[in-house]
Design an enzyme around this catalytic site. Structure first.
Site, PDB file in Angstrom:
ATOM      1  N   MET A 266       0.859  -1.187   0.000  1.00 21.46           N
ATOM      2  CA  MET A 266       0.000   0.000   0.000  1.00 21.46           C
ATOM      3  C   MET A 266       0.897   1.240   0.000  1.00 21.46           C
ATOM      4  SD  MET A 266      -2.942  -1.415  -0.141  1.00 21.46           S
ATOM      5  CE  MET A 266      -4.044  -0.042   0.101  1.00 21.46           C
ATOM      6  N   SER A 270       6.450   0.328   5.173  1.00 22.49           N
ATOM      7  CA  SER A 270       6.933  -0.743   6.022  1.00 22.49           C
ATOM      8  C   SER A 270       7.752  -1.718   5.185  1.00 22.49           C
ATOM      9  CB  SER A 270       5.739  -1.444   6.676  1.00 22.49           C
ATOM     10  OG  SER A 270       6.191  -2.495   7.473  1.00 22.49           O
ATOM     11  N   ASP A 367       1.994   2.879  16.907  1.00 20.36           N
ATOM     12  CA  ASP A 367       1.237   3.760  17.811  1.00 20.36           C
ATOM     13  C   ASP A 367      -0.243   3.411  17.845  1.00 20.36           C
ATOM     14  OD1 ASP A 367       3.208   5.455  18.810  1.00 20.36           O
ATOM     15  OD2 ASP A 367       3.220   6.669  16.995  1.00 20.36           O
ATOM     16  N   ALA A1088      36.320  26.817  11.387  1.00 19.39           N
ATOM     17  CA  ALA A1088      36.729  27.642  12.532  1.00 19.39           C
ATOM     18  C   ALA A1088      36.092  29.028  12.518  1.00 19.39           C
ATOM     19  CB  ALA A1088      38.251  27.759  12.585  1.00 19.39           C
ATOM     20  N   LEU A1268      31.057  33.864  13.308  1.00 25.50           N
ATOM     21  CA  LEU A1268      30.164  33.280  14.315  1.00 25.50           C
ATOM     22  C   LEU A1268      29.490  32.000  13.867  1.00 25.50           C
ATOM     23  CD1 LEU A1268      26.952  35.413  14.766  1.00 25.50           C
ATOM     24  CD2 LEU A1268      28.352  35.429  12.776  1.00 25.50           C
ATOM     25  N   GLU A1270      30.425  29.036  14.637  1.00 20.48           N
ATOM     26  CA  GLU A1270      30.471  28.011  15.679  1.00 20.48           C
ATOM     27  C   GLU A1270      29.975  28.423  17.067  1.00 20.48           C
ATOM     28  OE1 GLU A1270      34.726  27.397  14.843  1.00 20.48           O
ATOM     29  OE2 GLU A1270      34.226  25.287  14.835  1.00 20.48           O
TER      30      GLU A1270
HETATM   31  C1  LIG Z   1       9.916   7.365   8.425  1.00 22.35           C
HETATM   32  C2  LIG Z   1       8.857   6.562   9.101  1.00 22.35           C
HETATM   33  C3  LIG Z   1       8.361   6.978  10.314  1.00 22.35           C
HETATM   34  C4  LIG Z   1       7.390   6.233  10.965  1.00 22.35           C
HETATM   35  N1  LIG Z   1       6.924   6.678  12.165  1.00 22.35           N
HETATM   36  C5  LIG Z   1       5.981   5.977  12.808  1.00 22.35           C
HETATM   37  C6  LIG Z   1       5.475   6.406  14.053  1.00 22.35           C
HETATM   38  O1  LIG Z   1       5.876   7.435  14.577  1.00 22.35           O
HETATM   39  N2  LIG Z   1       4.540   5.634  14.673  1.00 22.35           N
HETATM   40  C7  LIG Z   1       4.066   4.493  14.107  1.00 22.35           C
HETATM   41  O2  LIG Z   1       3.242   3.858  14.690  1.00 22.35           O
HETATM   42  N3  LIG Z   1       4.526   4.055  12.931  1.00 22.35           N
HETATM   43  C8  LIG Z   1       5.469   4.768  12.267  1.00 22.35           C
HETATM   44  N4  LIG Z   1       5.946   4.320  11.082  1.00 22.35           N
HETATM   45  C9  LIG Z   1       5.444   3.032  10.552  1.00 22.35           C
HETATM   46  C10 LIG Z   1       4.231   3.236   9.664  1.00 22.35           C
HETATM   47  O3  LIG Z   1       3.130   3.563  10.430  1.00 22.35           O
HETATM   48  C11 LIG Z   1       3.996   1.947   8.917  1.00 22.35           C
HETATM   49  O4  LIG Z   1       5.098   1.709   8.115  1.00 22.35           O
HETATM   50  C12 LIG Z   1       2.794   2.058   8.026  1.00 22.35           C
HETATM   51  O5  LIG Z   1       1.652   2.312   8.705  1.00 22.35           O
HETATM   52  C13 LIG Z   1       2.650   0.848   7.127  1.00 22.35           C
HETATM   53  O6  LIG Z   1       1.659   1.100   6.152  1.00 22.35           O
HETATM   54  P1  LIG Z   1       1.901   0.902   4.588  1.00 22.35           P
HETATM   55  O7  LIG Z   1       0.635   1.132   3.924  1.00 22.35           O
HETATM   56  O8  LIG Z   1       3.001   1.756   4.120  1.00 22.35           O
HETATM   57  O9  LIG Z   1       2.342  -0.603   4.577  1.00 22.35           O
HETATM   58  P2  LIG Z   1       3.092  -1.415   3.449  1.00 22.35           P
HETATM   59  O10 LIG Z   1       4.552  -1.223   3.618  1.00 22.35           O
HETATM   60  O11 LIG Z   1       2.550  -1.078   2.124  1.00 22.35           O
HETATM   61  O12 LIG Z   1       2.678  -2.890   3.858  1.00 22.35           O
HETATM   62  C14 LIG Z   1       3.021  -3.403   5.085  1.00 22.35           C
HETATM   63  C15 LIG Z   1       2.517  -4.828   5.298  1.00 22.35           C
HETATM   64  O13 LIG Z   1       1.118  -4.818   5.447  1.00 22.35           O
HETATM   65  C16 LIG Z   1       0.510  -5.777   4.612  1.00 22.35           C
HETATM   66  N5  LIG Z   1      -0.762  -5.248   4.159  1.00 22.35           N
HETATM   67  C17 LIG Z   1      -0.993  -3.971   3.798  1.00 22.35           C
HETATM   68  N6  LIG Z   1      -2.291  -3.822   3.522  1.00 22.35           N
HETATM   69  C18 LIG Z   1      -2.884  -5.029   3.665  1.00 22.35           C
HETATM   70  C19 LIG Z   1      -4.198  -5.486   3.514  1.00 22.35           C
HETATM   71  N7  LIG Z   1      -5.202  -4.699   3.135  1.00 22.35           N
HETATM   72  N8  LIG Z   1      -4.451  -6.779   3.778  1.00 22.35           N
HETATM   73  C20 LIG Z   1      -3.462  -7.617   4.167  1.00 22.35           C
HETATM   74  N9  LIG Z   1      -2.190  -7.221   4.327  1.00 22.35           N
HETATM   75  C21 LIG Z   1      -1.905  -5.940   4.096  1.00 22.35           C
HETATM   76  C22 LIG Z   1       1.481  -5.986   3.499  1.00 22.35           C
HETATM   77  O14 LIG Z   1       1.339  -7.283   2.960  1.00 22.35           O
HETATM   78  C23 LIG Z   1       2.803  -5.778   4.179  1.00 22.35           C
HETATM   79  O15 LIG Z   1       3.263  -6.974   4.698  1.00 22.35           O
HETATM   80  C24 LIG Z   1       6.912   5.049  10.389  1.00 22.35           C
HETATM   81  C25 LIG Z   1       7.398   4.614   9.154  1.00 22.35           C
HETATM   82  C26 LIG Z   1       8.353   5.360   8.508  1.00 22.35           C
HETATM   83  C27 LIG Z   1       8.884   4.899   7.189  1.00 22.35           C
END
Ligand SMILES: Cc1cc2nc3c(=O)[nH]c(=O)nc-3n(C[C@H](O)[C@H](O)[C@H](O)COP(=O)(O)OP(=O)(O)OC[C@H]3O[C@@H](n4cnc5c(N)ncnc54)[C@H](O)[C@@H]3O)c2cc1C
Ligand code: FES
Ligand code: FES
Length: 1338
Positions: A266, A270, A367, A1088, A1268, A1270
């Site tokens: 999506m 992740s 979260d 410096a 300034l 540093e």
């Molecule tokens: C820079 C950064 C900062 C972040 N900060 C935070 C934070 O502060 N707090 C926090 O909680 N999270 C944080 N995250 C994590 C973020 O919340 C998760 O990466 C995100 O929610 C994943 O969603 P996505 O759609 O990108 O997943 P994807 O990367 O697209 O998919 C992730 C997984 O979910 C599965 N999946 C997705 N949709 C479905 C579906 N409909 N049915 C079955 N399986 C599915 C996929 O198969 C895969 O395995 C951060 C991530 C990044 C990169």
């Protein structure tokens, strides 16, 4: 399935079609390399810095709406872009057509320094404005939460935002109906806008209006496509991966049956980081597109159902909407989710990441999952077999097969039940930084009281960050059902939960005791929150919270952004065309903001160019038994792998006093040491092959990582450095009290936004070599490259156009990497490019030296310090680098602003098995200065005085001598101190802080003021020499070149101001191209704080030479133009080109006698900061900072203000949140913005006031100015001591009066653990030695 294989999308209004797209390609390299749109920058590759922000626009044929959202191009697969319009920085405006209002204001408000973060910042603001043309300041600062800037300190960027808000200039938080601008400490305004003595740095009247009608329209073709075209599943097949984009639910389910192991991609936030950083590989990806069922928002009878495909930003909007529409008692869970959605990641990630992806990823620090779990959410699943529901419960979170999705199932939506009357849900989190940082611990808690009798009917508590996934404290909750909501229940709950959610001492992520404490501190907060609501709902039956406890449930002060700047440059009747002293915009400001400024990696590929990737050691100290290259060499595209053997005879270089090997393929002395280098036809091939080089190590002893271990092994570089004055031993005999102590200070990563970058281009003729590099010392690069190529320096030319931030980090290591790159280029006769990834850069290049300061101080009861015996140890790492110079400089500056009549200081550099540490802004002083101030703070505590009083008592007065017997006047130091006292209303605010502290038990405020004496100078006259070259052309235009590097500080801008003043010609007639060893040879490193000083004097010299030559011509025709004078000079055979030279300041230091005159002048200052801390979580907020500085005559007040603020914020980061973590094996864990937190926009003080002393001294510096770059870093420690003050207040209230030992950085962990209370006492503690900790303090 009917399939399509063509990818079609738009970039900046132009159609892009791809028939052979590789599904592994991300948008960022596609834009930069394929489309040559280099305005979008690479900063981290993992979504953490925002440098790659673009706007994505999607048309929804059902709602007929276009959704514009910001996205990180580094995590956006190109294949996901079908039918969308991408807008990059180049698409919103350019100098060739018309610049956009955001771009213009970013430049004119001085919101750019090195400019590397700027396109990302502009795109984040731009995207918000596309959706909200009149946003609030909160919306704007939220939009920038995912964009990091290492230079500016964000204040000017906030100013840019204010110009787009309806009500600008004020905090917009009209507390008690009074605007912040009218709120003084004593009810009278402390600052008046438009202060007469302060020239405005920005002319808002000149701004282009924001004109939404001028924006690029959404391509009609895409709309038609979305409306009319039959939807087909798209399939893209690459070398290694297949991408399937089903467009209907049926096709999605079919694909899932066929490829059950394929992830449903999506947001890719992740999966993307896993692929990039953890080497996970997916041969098939299923990425659904526009499937309506995944985007539902349904109000059902039992709750709100949200489609799994909704982005977190859309979820936030839906929940906010629900919270408005539904009665409050139904929306408890939604409010709690909204609280976390405000701080979760940055706006880009929230817009990309999906709800389904978030839930299914089940990250340990998620979260939302703890809240969804306690909220009894249901997951609605679908497969070809049909629908089913599963609860989002502990078993699901633990991935128990019976409670998990089946491989062929997808999550279609999530039902979040409405809460009930007498049901309460709360969310808690604490991270290293307040925003855009994964939580250390987070939690969701829910209680249901049934009939409101105060008896627990249901209780759910879940935690993130404390195990491999979200952990539910199920058993504890069950045991508490049936109990009344009172303190006995709380006590029992804490004990039960601590037992159930247990963390071993060696748990990954470390901070174990902090985490244990947070687990129960959150529980306590929940208890108080619920008690407060119960009392509100039923005042008769429930007791009130003690007033003093109420602060526990309040958030830290809300954001307000107010800043002022006062300066007075003296010359009131200045010539109108004289640019010196004026707030001229950064020369490249507009180009930064339009993405047209070219950085090293923005240079187009040279024909036949190769890419170089390093292979680095994975062991801290080991012999290399063998290196197996054959597999790597056999991979496609690999051209060569260079080891030590290739460099035979040229493999070393002497830097300062120590000879270092360039490549070492025999023995390694740290993790991250460069062992060999792979050269391939592309970046991907080089990096892929680098991973396949197999090195067999034989570990060697000892492995020394920490300063303490180095002391134990007597592992040091060079002799001890010593500085002594008076007679310390005698003085100890007469003092009232003697105190011994120590302070440890952690290191710091430079975190320049542009990683190390270089391009070596061999020329076909005469063995010439051109090196384009992001570096601070072109001459050094030229030397080291010439040395490995066995060429004279006149065949090697080094060119530096601009550097995207440096801070001392682009010196020696850059040279070594450039030498290897150039060697490869020479060997193969082809250009070679080497660009480090963020993680490699952080691993290889080292940073600021960690310090340990041990002191014995003798003082009188009235606070006078008579004797100080100090021993410093710095952690130098595995090679000497500049460590001894850093040590000496820190030593010479250690006394800061104080006259210690009897002083003995000794210092040593520890040789350890860590990557070599090096120069970083402040060069040793931020460490020694902090240790001195810590010592003073302790003396004050022993004398029962305020630290400020003891600082004042011991401060230099009038004409004074430094410990090395250099004389100086301390008049301006005292003046800065006094003005800062007055400007900050120190006394009144001190009393206000004390009152606040007496009324609040769980929140404390602290106030602290520190002085600054920052000596400026280099260790020798030769090191401070500078040269310039000025040409006047026949049309009267001027080209200036000098030896300084533009790395954001604005030196080129100042240099043009100098030439313009000297030649009395408009700024627009003077041009500066960059720095090159071809035009100005034998230059010194830029650093410096002296770059403008020294090179400015050289330019002045060149201009004066020219003027002298041209004087007869000008006097013959005084009203003439430069064109006429240039022609006349040409006709009379007078040279129109001159070099300029400055010999450097006189400087000497004799380390044998400890005496000398090492400095040319002193920058003085003082800073007062006020913070509020949350004693239960360790969070802090900088409420206000006042800074007064003496910087002489400001050549450019806008640039100088930028240097003060940027340095201050970098210092604040250093002393509070920037924490490097190493494993016990010496592996750096913190290798990107996800793990290492530099200050973000949320860290800017709510109020920031800066005032410059009027220039008083005429010195022999450039127009009496002072460097300034540093000094301001050290002022960041005012925040450290303000937190110290607040922690002290908390401890005293809890009856803890003993000495308080706080080390730097003063992170939430240290703050929380120092605020000892019943919760810190309740947690289990592990016996040292009984476990292997996750990390070691180096
Ligand atoms: C820079 C950064 C900062 C972040 N900060 C935070 C934070 O502060 N707090 C926090 O909680 N999270 C944080 N995250 C994590 C973020 O919340 C998760 O990466 C995100 O929610 C994943 O969603 P996505 O759609 O990108 O997943 P994807 O990367 O697209 O998919 C992730 C997984 O979910 C599965 N999946 C997705 N949709 C479905 C579906 N409909 N049915 C079955 N399986 C599915 C996929 O198969 C895969 O395995 C951060 C991530 C990044 C990169
Ligand atoms: S490069 Fe994309 S967020 Fe850092
Ligand atoms: S200007 Fe923001 S990182 Fe340099």
């Amino acid at each position: 399935m009917d399939r399509a294989t063509e990818l079609l999308f738009y970039v900046n209004g132009c159609k892009v079609t791809e028939n052979n797209v590789d599904p592994e390609t991300m948008l960022l390299p596609y834009l930069r390399k394929k489309l040559r749109l280099t305005g979008t920058k690479y900063g981290c590759g993992g979504g953490g810095c925002g440098a790659c922000t673009v706007m994505i626009s999607r048309y929804d044929p059902i709602t007929k709406k276009i959704r514009h959202y910001p996205a990180n191009a580094c995590l956006t697969p190109v294949c996901s872009l079908y039918g969308v319009a991408v807008t990059t920085i180049e698409g919103i405006g350019s100098t060739k057509t018309r610049i956009h209002a955001v771009q213009e204001r970013m430049a004119k408000c001085h919101g750019t320094q090195c400019g590397f973060c700027t396109p990302g910042m502009v795109m984040s603001i731009y995207t918000l404005l596309r959706n909200h043309p009149e946003p609030t300041l909160d919306q704007l600062t939220d939009a920038l939460g995912g964009n990091l800037c290492r230079c500016t300190g964000y204040r000017p960027i906030i100013d840019v935002c204010k110009t787009f808000c309806k009500t600008s200039g004020c905090c917009q938080s009209k507390e008690n109906g009074v605007c912040c601008l009218n709120q003084g400490i004593n009810e009278s305004p402390e600052f008046e806008e438009g202060d007469e003595i302060s020239l405005k740095l920005v002319s808002e009247e000149e701004f282009l209006p924001l004109d939404p009608t001028q924006e690029l329209i959404f391509p009609p073709e895409l709309m038609i496509m979305a409306e009319k075209q039959p939807q087909k599943t798209r399939v893209f097949v690459g070398d290694r991966m297949m991408w399937i984009s089903p467009v209907t639910l049926k096709e999605l389910l079919e694909a899932k049956v066929k490829y059950p192991q394929a992830p449903i991609l999506m947001g890719n936030t992740s999966v993307g980081p896993d692929v990039k950083f953890k080497g996970v590989f997916h041969p098939v990806i299923i990425s659904p597109d526009r499937i309506e069922e995944l985007s539902v928002v349904n109000y059902a009878c039992n709750g709100l159902t949200l489609g799994a495909g909704l982005s977190l930003a859309q979820v936030k909007d839906a929940l906010a909407d629900a919270s408005l529409k539904l009665p409050e008692e139904k929306t408890q869970t939604y409010h709690a989710l909204l609280k976390h959605l405000r701080t979760l990641a940055g706006s880009q990630i929230r817009n990309m990441a999906s709800l389904g992806g978030h839930i299914v990823s089940r990250h340990l620090d998620s979260d939302l999952n703890p809240l969804l779990a306690v909220g009894n959410c249901t997951l609605n699943l679908l497969s070809k077999e049909g629908e089913r529901q599963i609860p989002l419960n502990e078993q699901f979170l633990r991935k128990c097969p019976s409670a998990d999705l089946k491989p062929e199932e997808i999550l279609i939506s999530v039902t979040i039940p409405y809460s009930r009357k007498w049901e309460f849900v709360s969310a808690f989190r604490q991270a290293q930084r307040q925003q855009n940082a994964l939580a250390v611990v987070n939690s969701g808690m829910r209680v249901f009281f049934g009939e409101g009798d105060g008896i627990i009917r249901e209780l759910s508590i879940s935690y993130g960050g404390v195990g491999p996934t979200t952990i539910c404290a199920k058993n504890s909750c069950q045991k508490l059902v049936g109990r009344p909501w009172n303190e006995e229940m709380l006590d029992a709950a804490c004990r039960l939960v601590l037992h159930e959610v247990s963390l071993p001492g060696s748990a990954p992520g470390g901070k174990v005791e902090f985490k244990r404490t947070l687990i129960i501190s959150f529980l306590f907060k929940f208890y108080l929150e619920v008690s407060q609501i119960l009392k509100r709902m039923d005042p008769v039956h429930y007791p009130s919270l003690a007033d003093k406890y109420e602060s526990a449930v309040e958030d830290l002060p809300s954001r307000r952004h107010w800043s002022t700047f006062k300066y007075q440059n003296g010359e009131t009747k200045k010539l109108s065309q004289d640019p010196i002293g004026r707030p001229i915009m950064h020369l490249s400001g507009i180009k930064h903001a339009t993405g047209e400024a070219i950085y090293c990696d923005d240079m187009p590929a040279v024909h036949g160019e190769l890419f170089l990737a390093f292979v680095t050691s994975t062991r801290a100290h080991a012999k290399i038994v063998s290196i197996e290259l054959s597999e790597a060499l056999s991979l496609p595209g690999v051209v060569d792998i260079m080891t030590e053997e290739h460099l035979h005879g040229v493999n070393s270089y002497c830097f300062i006093t120590q000879t270092e090997k360039i490549l070492d393929s025999a023995e390694v002395f740290c993790v991250g040491q460069i062992v060999c280098a792979v050269i391939a036809d592309s970046e991907i091939h080089a990096k892929r092959a680098a991973k396949r080089v197999k090195i067999v190590y034989q570990d060697l002893e000892p492995v020394i990582l920490t300063i303490e271990e180095a002391i134990q092994h007597n592992s040091f570089y060079e002799q001890e450095r010593k500085l002594e004055c008076g007679n310390v031993d005698e003085a100890f005999k007469v003092v009232d009290q003697i105190l011994e102590g120590e302070t440890h200070m952690g290191g710091q990563e430079h975190f320049y936004m542009e990683t190390q970058s270089m391009l070596a281009v061999p020329r076909a003729e005469d063995q010439e070599m051109d090196i384009y590099v992001s570096a601070q010392g072109p001459t050094f690069i030229q030397d080291i490259v010439a040395s490995v190529l066995k060429l004279p320096a006149n065949k090697v030319m080094c060119h530096v156009k601009r550097v995207g931030g440096s801070f001392g980090g682009k010196t020696l290591k850059t040279g070594i990497m450039a030498a290897i790159t150039a060697f490869a280029a020479n060997k193969h006769g082809r250009a070679v490019r080497c660009i480090l990834e963020r993680g490699e850069d952080m691993l290889i290049t080292g940073g600021r030296h960690p310090y340990l300061g041990k002191y014995k101080v003798g003082f009188m009861n009235d606070g006078r310090i008579l004797a100080l015996d100090m021993q410093y140890y710095s952690n130098g790492g595995s090679t000497l680098d500049e460590s001894v110079l850093v040590l000496e400089t820190g030593l010479l500056k250690m006394e800061n602003a104080y006259q210690f009549p009897n002083l003995r200081c000794r210092a040593r550099v520890c040789r350890t098995n860590l990557p070599s540490n090096t120069a970083l802004r402040g060069f040793g002083f931020p460490q020694t200065g902090l240790i001195t101030e810590s010592c003073i703070t302790k003396v004050a505590a022993m004398c029962g005085l305020s630290p400020e009083k003891v600082r004042m008592i011991n401060m230099y007065k009038e004409i004074a001598q430094t410990p090395c017997k250099q004389e100086f006047s301390a008049k301006n130091l005292i003046q800065c101190w006094k003005e800062c006292m007055a400007m900050s209303s120190y006394s009144l605010r001190k009393a206000a802080v004390e009152k606040f502290n007496s009324e609040n038990y769980w929140k404390k405020k602290g106030l602290a003021m520190v002085p600054l004496k920052y000596p400026i100078g280099l260790d020798s006259r030769a090191a401070a020499q500078a040269a310039a070259l000025v040409h006047i052309y026949l049309d009267g235009s001027v080209l200036v070149t000098h030896g300084g590097i533009e790395m954001g500080q604005g030196v080129h801008t100042k240099m043009i101001q100098v030439a313009s003043r000297e030649l009395k010609m408009p700024l627009s007639s003077v041009h500066l191209r960059g720095t090159s060893t071809e035009t100005v040879p034998n230059t010194n490193f830029s650093g410096a704080s002296l770059v403008a000083d020294l090179n400015g004097l050289a330019i002045k010299d060149a201009c004066q030479t020219l003027l002298k030559r041209l004087e007869p011509i000008i006097s013959k025709n005084p009203q003439g133009t430069w064109k006429e004078w240039a022609h006349a000079a040409f006709d009379e055979s007078i040279s129109l080109s001159a070099t300029g030279y400055f010999r450097g300041y006189e400087s000497n230091m004799n380390w044998e006698t400890g005496e000398g005159h090492p400095f040319e002048y002193f920058v003085f200052g003082a800073a007062c900061s006020e913070v509020e801390i949350d004693c239960l979580t360790g969070a802090h907020k900088n409420i206000r900072t006042d800074i007064v500085m003496d910087i002489g005559y400001s050549i450019n007040p806008a640039l100088d203000r930028g240097q003060i603020e940027g340095a201050f914020i970098q210092g604040m980061g250093l002393y509070t949140i920037e924490e490097l973590n190493y494993s016990p094996q010496g592996v750096l864990y913190t290798r990107g913005p996800d793990q290492y937190k530099i200050p973000a926009i949320c860290d800017v003080p709510a109020e920031l006031h800066i005032s410059l002393l009027p220039p008083t001294q005429n010195s022999n510096t450039l127009y009496s100015s002072k460097g300034l770059g540093e000094p301001g870093v050290f002022l960041g420690c005012s925040v450290f001591f303000a937190i110290h003050d607040a922690v002290n207040a908390a401890r005293q209230e809890r009856g803890l009066f003993g000495p308080l030992k706080l080390n730097s950085p003063l992170t939430p962990e240290k703050i929380r653990m120092a605020c000892e209370d019943k919760f810190t006492k309740m947690i289990p503690r592990d016996k040292p030695g009984s476990y292997v900790p996750w990390n070691v303090r180096i």
